[in-house]
Design a protein around this motif. Sequence first.
Motif: not given
Length: 144
Positions: A35-62
């Motif tokens: 929609m033409g906006m800027e967007a930033s994602l700030y990964f912290t705590f358990w979210g940061l784990q998804r940025l690990q190598k090969g970690g994007l698809e690893k998380g469980p469901l909530s």
Amino acid sequence: MVEENKPDKATIIVHSGDMDKIYSALIVANGALSMGMEASLYFTFWGLQRLQKGGLEKGPLSKMHFLGLGKSMIKSRMKKANVASLEHLFRDFKELGGKVIACEMTMEIMGVSKEDLDQNLIDEYGAVGTYVNEARDSKITLFI
């Protein structure tokens, strides 16, 4: 009091590494970018784990994880509904100009080094001040 004109920008704290919450963050962020906006994602705590190598698809469901069965069921239903994969959504996010910030404090607390993270996903490393500066200049801020 005069209202400050803020740029069309969304900043999202990605605190959870749960698959469904990562999907939510990326869908909202991609929507903002489209929609033409800027967007930033700030990964912290358990979210940061998804940025690990090969970690994007690893998380469980909530909810309804059921030792991985729930996640398989949801992924199957998403595929039938033509919902893009997390990798695809992340690639779109980066191609549309989205910014990813990895929390340095969380890295220290959780013993995560820069070498543990997928450098192709990260634009910047920062602490709380980095997030506050992003949020201060945003019309939309979310915590997922």
